[in-house]
Design a protein around this motif. Structure first.
Motif, PDB file in Angstrom:
ATOM      1  N   THR A  42       0.846  -1.199   0.000  1.00  0.00           N
ATOM      2  CA  THR A  42       0.000   0.000   0.000  1.00  0.00           C
ATOM      3  C   THR A  42       0.877   1.242   0.000  1.00  0.00           C
ATOM      4  OG1 THR A  42      -1.748  -1.105   1.278  1.00  0.00           O
ATOM      5  CG2 THR A  42      -1.764   1.294   1.260  1.00  0.00           C
ATOM      6  N   ILE A  43       0.472   2.249  -0.776  1.00  0.00           N
ATOM      7  CA  ILE A  43       1.124   3.555  -0.720  1.00  0.00           C
ATOM      8  C   ILE A  43       0.161   4.532  -0.077  1.00  0.00           C
ATOM      9  CG2 ILE A  43       2.109   5.446  -2.039  1.00  0.00           C
ATOM     10  CD1 ILE A  43       2.990   3.482  -4.141  1.00  0.00           C
ATOM     11  N   TYR A  44       0.610   5.214   0.929  1.00  0.00           N
ATOM     12  CA  TYR A  44      -0.215   6.193   1.625  1.00  0.00           C
ATOM     13  C   TYR A  44      -0.035   7.550   0.955  1.00  0.00           C
ATOM     14  CZ  TYR A  44      -0.511   2.365   4.932  1.00  0.00           C
ATOM     15  OH  TYR A  44      -0.720   1.138   5.495  1.00  0.00           O
ATOM     16  N   ALA A  45       0.154   8.601   1.709  1.00  0.00           N
ATOM     17  CA  ALA A  45       0.322   9.924   1.107  1.00  0.00           C
ATOM     18  C   ALA A  45       1.614   9.986   0.294  1.00  0.00           C
ATOM     19  CB  ALA A  45       0.340  10.993   2.188  1.00  0.00           C
ATOM     20  N   MET A  46       1.581  10.788  -0.767  1.00  0.00           N
ATOM     21  CA  MET A  46       2.771  11.041  -1.595  1.00  0.00           C
ATOM     22  C   MET A  46       2.965  12.541  -1.676  1.00  0.00           C
ATOM     23  SD  MET A  46       2.134   8.272  -4.666  1.00  0.00           S
ATOM     24  CE  MET A  46       3.867   7.972  -5.034  1.00  0.00           C
ATOM     25  N   GLY A  47       4.210  12.970  -1.624  1.00  0.00           N
ATOM     26  CA  GLY A  47       4.439  14.403  -1.600  1.00  0.00           C
ATOM     27  C   GLY A  47       5.716  14.812  -2.305  1.00  0.00           C
ATOM     28  N   TRP A  48       5.816  16.112  -2.511  1.00  0.00           N
ATOM     29  CA  TRP A  48       7.020  16.722  -3.065  1.00  0.00           C
ATOM     30  C   TRP A  48       7.544  17.761  -2.080  1.00  0.00           C
ATOM     31  CZ3 TRP A  48       9.417  15.079  -7.390  1.00  0.00           C
ATOM     32  CH2 TRP A  48       8.702  14.277  -8.272  1.00  0.00           C
TER      33      TRP A  48
END
Length: 120
Positions: free
Chosen positions: A30-36
Protein backbone atom coordinates in the motif's frame (compact mmCIF):
# COMPACT_ATOMS: atom_id res chain seq x y z
CA UNK A 1 12.83 -2.77 -0.46
CA UNK A 2 11.16 0.25 -2.04
CA UNK A 3 12.73 2.61 -4.55
CA UNK A 4 11.56 6.04 -5.72
CA UNK A 5 12.82 7.26 -9.09
CA UNK A 6 12.27 10.88 -10.05
CA UNK A 7 12.43 12.51 -13.45
CA UNK A 8 11.49 15.73 -15.22
CA UNK A 9 13.74 18.36 -13.73
CA UNK A 10 15.77 20.80 -15.77
CA UNK A 11 16.40 24.41 -16.74
CA UNK A 12 13.45 26.60 -17.65
CA UNK A 13 12.88 30.30 -18.17
CA UNK A 14 10.72 32.31 -15.79
CA UNK A 15 7.07 31.80 -16.65
CA UNK A 16 7.74 28.37 -18.08
CA UNK A 17 6.50 24.95 -17.04
CA UNK A 18 7.93 21.61 -15.97
CA UNK A 19 6.38 18.32 -14.96
CA UNK A 20 8.07 16.13 -12.37
CA UNK A 21 7.35 12.41 -12.01
CA UNK A 22 8.18 9.98 -9.24
CA UNK A 23 7.61 6.27 -9.61
CA UNK A 24 7.67 3.88 -6.67
CA UNK A 25 8.70 0.27 -7.15
CA UNK A 26 9.53 -2.75 -5.06
CA UNK A 27 7.63 -4.94 -2.66
CA UNK A 28 4.74 -2.51 -2.20
CA UNK A 29 1.46 -3.46 -0.59
CA UNK A 30 0.00 0.00 0.00
CA UNK A 31 1.12 3.56 -0.72
CA UNK A 32 -0.22 6.19 1.63
CA UNK A 33 0.32 9.92 1.11
CA UNK A 34 2.77 11.04 -1.60
CA UNK A 35 4.44 14.40 -1.60
CA UNK A 36 7.02 16.72 -3.07
CA UNK A 37 9.55 18.69 -1.07
CA UNK A 38 12.25 21.08 -2.20
CA UNK A 39 15.50 22.40 -0.86
CA UNK A 40 17.19 25.52 -2.15
CA UNK A 41 20.87 26.25 -1.44
CA UNK A 42 21.35 27.41 2.13
CA UNK A 43 17.73 26.73 3.07
CA UNK A 44 15.86 23.99 4.87
CA UNK A 45 13.86 21.40 2.99
CA UNK A 46 10.24 22.49 2.72
CA UNK A 47 6.98 20.83 1.77
CA UNK A 48 5.71 21.84 -1.66
CA UNK A 49 2.61 19.67 -2.07
CA UNK A 50 1.09 16.45 -0.77
CA UNK A 51 -1.68 14.16 -1.96
CA UNK A 52 -3.38 11.50 0.13
CA UNK A 53 -4.33 8.04 -1.05
CA UNK A 54 -7.87 9.35 -1.41
CA UNK A 55 -6.81 12.25 -3.60
CA UNK A 56 -6.97 15.14 -1.14
CA UNK A 57 -4.26 17.72 -1.75
CA UNK A 58 -2.43 20.41 0.18
CA UNK A 59 0.00 23.02 -1.10
CA UNK A 60 2.54 25.46 0.24
CA UNK A 61 1.20 29.00 0.00
CA UNK A 62 4.07 29.95 -2.30
CA UNK A 63 2.94 27.51 -5.02
CA UNK A 64 -0.84 27.62 -4.73
CA UNK A 65 -2.47 28.30 -8.07
CA UNK A 66 0.73 27.49 -9.98
CA UNK A 67 1.57 23.88 -9.06
CA UNK A 68 -0.68 20.83 -9.27
CA UNK A 69 0.03 17.48 -7.63
CA UNK A 70 -1.61 14.30 -8.89
CA UNK A 71 -1.10 10.57 -8.66
CA UNK A 72 -1.72 7.45 -10.69
CA UNK A 73 -2.31 4.67 -8.19
CA UNK A 74 -2.16 1.98 -10.88
CA UNK A 75 1.37 3.09 -11.73
CA UNK A 76 2.46 3.97 -8.16
CA UNK A 77 3.44 7.35 -9.54
CA UNK A 78 3.05 10.92 -8.31
CA UNK A 79 3.36 13.98 -10.52
CA UNK A 80 3.99 17.66 -9.94
CA UNK A 81 2.91 20.00 -12.73
CA UNK A 82 4.68 23.32 -12.24
CA UNK A 83 3.45 26.34 -14.18
CA UNK A 84 4.37 30.03 -14.09
CA UNK A 85 7.73 29.13 -12.63
CA UNK A 86 9.71 31.80 -10.82
CA UNK A 87 13.43 32.05 -10.04
CA UNK A 88 12.60 31.44 -6.37
CA UNK A 89 11.29 27.99 -7.33
CA UNK A 90 14.88 26.97 -8.09
CA UNK A 91 15.75 24.02 -5.84
CA UNK A 92 16.33 20.32 -5.69
CA UNK A 93 12.92 18.66 -5.62
CA UNK A 94 12.45 15.43 -3.66
CA UNK A 95 9.65 12.92 -3.81
CA UNK A 96 8.49 11.41 -0.53
CA UNK A 97 6.03 8.69 0.30
CA UNK A 98 4.99 6.39 3.09
CA UNK A 99 4.69 2.79 2.01
CA UNK A 100 3.52 -0.45 3.54
CA UNK A 101 5.98 -2.96 2.15
CA UNK A 102 5.35 -6.67 2.06
CA UNK A 103 8.98 -7.23 2.97
CA UNK A 104 9.81 -4.62 5.59
CA UNK A 105 6.51 -3.18 6.84
CA UNK A 106 5.63 0.51 6.99
CA UNK A 107 8.33 3.00 6.12
CA UNK A 108 9.09 6.48 4.83
CA UNK A 109 11.01 6.78 1.56
CA UNK A 110 12.73 9.56 -0.38
CA UNK A 111 13.71 9.94 -4.00
CA UNK A 112 17.21 10.92 -5.05
CA UNK A 113 16.19 14.48 -5.93
CA UNK A 114 15.91 16.30 -9.23
CA UNK A 115 17.26 19.78 -9.93
CA UNK A 116 14.88 22.49 -11.09
CA UNK A 117 16.49 25.73 -12.20
CA UNK A 118 14.42 28.74 -13.22
CA UNK A 119 16.58 31.33 -14.93
CA UNK A 120 16.62 33.61 -17.92
Amino acid sequence: QVQLVESGGGLVQPGGSLRLSCAASGSIFTIYAMGWYRQAPGKQRELVAVITSGGSTNYADSVKGRFTISRDNAKNTVYLQMNSLKPEDTAVYYCNTEVLSVAVGRGDYWGQGTQVTVSA
